[in-house]
Design a protein around this motif. Structure first.
Motif, PDB file in Angstrom:
ATOM      1  N   GLU A 197      -7.653  -3.035  -1.570  1.00 48.54           N
ATOM      2  CA  GLU A 197      -6.988  -3.052  -0.281  1.00 48.54           C
ATOM      3  C   GLU A 197      -6.319  -1.705  -0.020  1.00 48.54           C
ATOM      4  O   GLU A 197      -5.866  -1.036  -0.948  1.00 48.54           O
ATOM      5  N   PHE A 198      -6.296  -1.333   1.245  1.00 51.47           N
ATOM      6  CA  PHE A 198      -5.570  -0.140   1.647  1.00 51.47           C
ATOM      7  C   PHE A 198      -4.316  -0.580   2.382  1.00 51.47           C
ATOM      8  O   PHE A 198      -4.393  -1.209   3.426  1.00 51.47           O
ATOM      9  N   VAL A 199      -3.163  -0.283   1.787  1.00 50.24           N
ATOM     10  CA  VAL A 199      -1.909  -0.751   2.352  1.00 50.24           C
ATOM     11  C   VAL A 199      -1.043   0.439   2.725  1.00 50.24           C
ATOM     12  O   VAL A 199      -0.942   1.393   1.970  1.00 50.24           O
ATOM     13  N   CYS A 200      -0.465   0.387   3.921  1.00 46.21           N
ATOM     14  CA  CYS A 200       0.484   1.426   4.305  1.00 46.21           C
ATOM     15  C   CYS A 200       1.891   0.874   4.287  1.00 46.21           C
ATOM     16  O   CYS A 200       2.128  -0.255   4.721  1.00 46.21           O
ATOM     17  N   LEU A 201       2.823   1.676   3.785  1.00 49.69           N
ATOM     18  CA  LEU A 201       4.236   1.370   3.934  1.00 49.69           C
ATOM     19  C   LEU A 201       4.747   2.228   5.079  1.00 49.69           C
ATOM     20  O   LEU A 201       4.606   3.451   5.054  1.00 49.69           O
ATOM     21  N   LEU A 202       5.293   1.561   6.054  1.00 46.40           N
ATOM     22  CA  LEU A 202       5.757   2.262   7.240  1.00 46.40           C
ATOM     23  C   LEU A 202       7.223   1.890   7.421  1.00 46.40           C
ATOM     24  O   LEU A 202       7.578   0.719   7.342  1.00 46.40           O
ATOM     25  N   GLY A 203       8.047   2.880   7.643  1.00 48.70           N
ATOM     26  CA  GLY A 203       9.456   2.546   7.831  1.00 48.70           C
ATOM     27  C   GLY A 203      10.265   3.792   8.076  1.00 48.70           C
ATOM     28  O   GLY A 203       9.818   4.903   7.796  1.00 48.70           O
ATOM     29  N   PRO A 204      11.498   3.607   8.599  1.00 45.59           N
ATOM     30  CA  PRO A 204      12.332   4.772   8.887  1.00 45.59           C
ATOM     31  C   PRO A 204      12.632   5.566   7.614  1.00 45.59           C
ATOM     32  O   PRO A 204      12.601   5.027   6.510  1.00 45.59           O
ATOM     33  N   SER A 205      12.917   6.832   7.795  1.00 46.64           N
ATOM     34  CA  SER A 205      13.225   7.701   6.663  1.00 46.64           C
ATOM     35  C   SER A 205      14.417   7.146   5.869  1.00 46.64           C
ATOM     36  O   SER A 205      15.398   6.694   6.451  1.00 46.64           O
ATOM     37  N   GLY A 206      14.287   7.124   4.579  1.00 46.49           N
ATOM     38  CA  GLY A 206      15.378   6.658   3.727  1.00 46.49           C
ATOM     39  C   GLY A 206      15.391   5.162   3.511  1.00 46.49           C
ATOM     40  O   GLY A 206      16.344   4.624   2.950  1.00 46.49           O
ATOM     41  N   CYS A 207      14.332   4.456   3.937  1.00 47.14           N
ATOM     42  CA  CYS A 207      14.365   3.000   3.815  1.00 47.14           C
ATOM     43  C   CYS A 207      13.876   2.525   2.452  1.00 47.14           C
ATOM     44  O   CYS A 207      13.944   1.338   2.143  1.00 47.14           O
ATOM     45  N   GLY A 208      13.380   3.425   1.628  1.00 49.70           N
ATOM     46  CA  GLY A 208      13.022   3.026   0.265  1.00 49.70           C
ATOM     47  C   GLY A 208      11.540   2.982  -0.023  1.00 49.70           C
ATOM     48  O   GLY A 208      11.119   2.383  -1.011  1.00 49.70           O
ATOM     49  N   LYS A 209      10.740   3.643   0.804  1.00 48.33           N
ATOM     50  CA  LYS A 209       9.284   3.630   0.579  1.00 48.33           C
ATOM     51  C   LYS A 209       8.936   4.334  -0.734  1.00 48.33           C
ATOM     52  O   LYS A 209       8.207   3.799  -1.569  1.00 48.33           O
ATOM     53  N   SER A 210       9.495   5.538  -0.895  1.00 49.07           N
ATOM     54  CA  SER A 210       9.217   6.271  -2.140  1.00 49.07           C
ATOM     55  C   SER A 210       9.732   5.500  -3.345  1.00 49.07           C
ATOM     56  O   SER A 210       9.106   5.501  -4.407  1.00 49.07           O
ATOM     57  N   THR A 211      10.861   4.834  -3.148  1.00 45.23           N
ATOM     58  CA  THR A 211      11.433   4.070  -4.257  1.00 45.23           C
ATOM     59  C   THR A 211      10.477   2.969  -4.709  1.00 45.23           C
ATOM     60  O   THR A 211      10.291   2.755  -5.906  1.00 45.23           O
TER      61      THR A 211
END
Ligand SMILES: Nc1ncnc2c1ncn2[C@@H]1O[C@H](COP(=O)(O)OP(=O)(O)OP(=O)(O)O)[C@@H](O)[C@H]1O
Ligand SMILES: [Mg+2]
Lengths: 279, 276
Positions: free
Chosen positions: A44-58
């Motif tokens: 599966e190809f999944v994108c994490l989309l969210g405002p800066s600093g919301c914890g995507k990299s985390t």
């Protein structure tokens, strides 16, 4: 110890992850993720989309095994992660270029392959193939600081691809690229997915990119990060640029935008209001 | 035809060539002034013309096998002290920098030891190590080892978390990480320490040489100074300076050759490239 979800179709499973940074109870304490759970299927190809600093990299860092979350568990291919990377399963493309400045491009590839225990005879073939795929083959002998930021990022991404792990975690790999190069590399990635059955978790700030590439888009809330909504994009890989011209494409894009706008407004508003605790 | 040959020779100087020529011209001017001062202005018991010093260098210093041997010992002491400083400096530095705990425990102590003016301990050192080479080596070592330790520690400390994380996520072993990430990162900082260490090492050894005046170079400098014989005195001091310059240059050349990413370009071997 058996994983909580031993389903063979699940490549990555995140269960009730909470992440705090900073000393508990201190004013610097940040609640980055609040009870996040998600399942990502094989291929599966999944994108994490969210405002800066919301914890995507985390989230990526926890799944990649760079550190243990404050609470909760992550499972990759049926094995608990617990703060230890699984280099045989996962390749990481970091948000910032992690090319070592004292090695040339090709040497950076070689040590990446060496770290993963690849056969020495294959190093240069794999490296050159991956570099050719991003149009950087003629820069193999350059040092990273002799490349432009965008070129460096292409090389950085190619290095993640050359190890051919089943799972790829990509943290804004295209952020420093121009729109056209993004598109072309995005198409390539979609092709790769169709051909190799890779599982990709991709962080981006570009709505068009998210819709174009993803099977599912995980839209996150502003910090503390939670999964707000999951948007399905029913379109098979490899995707052609024609997909972007379909009305469905702009509908999905607008849907994502509407979801994000509220969150971004909230973040900006929170930043504007002075915190009483500061003085 | 001859005109063409002439114009071919008149090429504009590069920036480097011009800098080099001006540097030579400046040195020549200084030497000339010292020469003139020696002939016309100076007290002949304190300074003699440069040409006479060069003459003494040949006649009194280089042709006296005892002085040449003494200079040879001096070179040996500098070398031994430096090698010891590198070995201990790097090992102690690695140990002190390897964990946060070690660094916070040891680093302040090392810094304090570094700033203590060591000259005051020189008599003590001679008392315990005697008049031979050991005291001089010890003094050179105690000067050189600290800047090396300090720079190794700070070099380890500034390794980027991002690079460590990337290496870890690729499955690098502890050894791989040290070999490919930490050590190459440390090299520039290490050479800062090595350069400073060499300067201080020379200072330490030569200081001890001059202090212990019953033998070695120190004995001869004292001899010439007490005879009010500036020609051989300056020739001898000039020889020491020359030795110092050579050692510093060696470190500089090593730095240039060994800093990764500065000189080597390796061949790429792919199967495609092998089949034309
Ligand atoms: N090592 C850390 N120490 C302290 N706080 C951290 C650390 N890493 C992240 N944070 C905090 O956690 C929150 C989430 O960070 P993260 O990097 O995951 O955001 P992100 O969604 O990737 O943002 P961006 O889109 O800007 O890259 C941020 O508020 C950040 O301040
Ligand atoms: Mg990020």
């Amino acid at each position: 110890m058996s994983a909580p979800d031993a389903n063979n179709d699940v490549a990555i499973s995140v269960r009730n992850i909470t992440q705090r940074f900073g000393e508990a109870g201190s004013p610097d304490e940040v609640l980055a993720l609040d009870d996040v759970s998600l399942d990502i299927k094989r291929g599966e190809f999944v994108c994490l989309l969210g405002p800066s600093g919301c914890g995507k990299s985390t989230i990526l860092n926890i799944v990649g095994g760079l550190f243990k979350p404050t609470q909760g568990t992550a499972t990759v291919a049926g094995r608990l992660v617990e703060g230890a990377p699984h280099p045989d399963q996962i390749a990481f493309v970091f948000q910032e270029s992690t090319l070592l400045p004292w090695y040339t491009v090709i040497e950076n590839f070689r040590i990446a392959l060496k770290f993963r225990g690849m056969n020495k005879a294959e190093w240069d073939d794999r490296a050159m193939a991956a570099l050719r795929a991003v149009g950087m083959a003629s820069f193999a002998r350059h040092y990273p600081d002799q490349l432009s930021v965008g070129m460096r990022q292409r090389v950085n991404m190619a290095r993640g691809l050359c190890v051919e792990t089943p799972i790829l975690l990509m943290d804004e790999p295209f952020a420093a690229l121009d729109e056209q190069t993004r598109m072309v590399l995005g198409e390539d990635l979609s092709q790769l997915l169709a051909a190799r059955q890779k599982t990709i978790v991709f962080v981006t700030h570009s709505l068009a990119e998210a819709v174009f590439l993803s099977d599912r888009i995980f839209v996150m809330t502003a910090r503390p990060g939670k999964i707000k909504t999951i948007i399905d994009v029913n379109e098979s890989h490899p995707r052609s640029p024609d997909f972007m011209l379909e009305p469905r494409f702009s509908e999905l894009r607008n849907e994502c935008y509407a979801l994000l706008r509220d969150e971004i407004r909230r973040t900006v508003a929170a930043q504007r209001d002075p915190q009483p605790a500061g003085t | 035809m001859s005109v063409a040959a002439n114009t071919a020779h008149v090429r504009p100087l590069t920036h480097g060539q011009r800098v080099f020529r001006w540097r030579l011209a400046f040195l020549a001017a200084v030497v000339l002034l010292l020469e003139l001062y020696g002939w016309y202005g100076a007290d002949p018991t304190a300074w003699v013309p440069v040409s006479k010093i060069m003459h003494s260098l040949y006649k009194d210093v280089l042709s006296d096998s005892k002085i040449v041997t003494a200079l040879g010992w001096c070179v040996m002491q500098i070398t031994v002290a430096y090698v010891l400083s590198i070995i201990f400096g790097v090992l102690i530095g690695l140990a002190a920098g390897s964990t946060n705990f070690n660094r916070r425990t040891l680093f302040p102590i090392i810094l304090i030891l570094y700033v203590i003016p060591q000259v005051s301990f020189l008599p003590l050192l001679v008392l315990s190590f005697g008049l031979g080479s050991a005291a001089k080596i010890a003094f050179g070592f105690s000067h050189a080892v600290f800047p090396i330790i300090i720079n190794v520690v700070s070099g380890m400390r500034s390794v980027r978390e991002l690079h460590l994380n990337a290496a870890r996520s690729m499955g690098a072993s502890r050894f791989d990480t040290i070999r490919h990430v930490i050590l190459p990162h440390m090299v520039p900082s290490l050479f800062n320490g090595l350069r400073l260490g060499m300067t201080l090492n020379l200072l330490g050894v030569i200081l001890a040489e001059l202090y212990v005046s019953t033998s070695g170079v120190g004995y001869y400098t004292k001899l010439f100074a007490e005879d009010f014989n500036p020609g051989p005195l300056f020739a001898l001091i000039g020889s020491l300076a020359f030795i110092a310059i050579v050692f510093n240059e060696l470190v500089r050349i090593a730095e240039h050759r060994l800093t990764p990413g500065k000189h080597k370009q390796t061949a790429i071997k792919t199967k495609k490239a092998e089949q034309p």
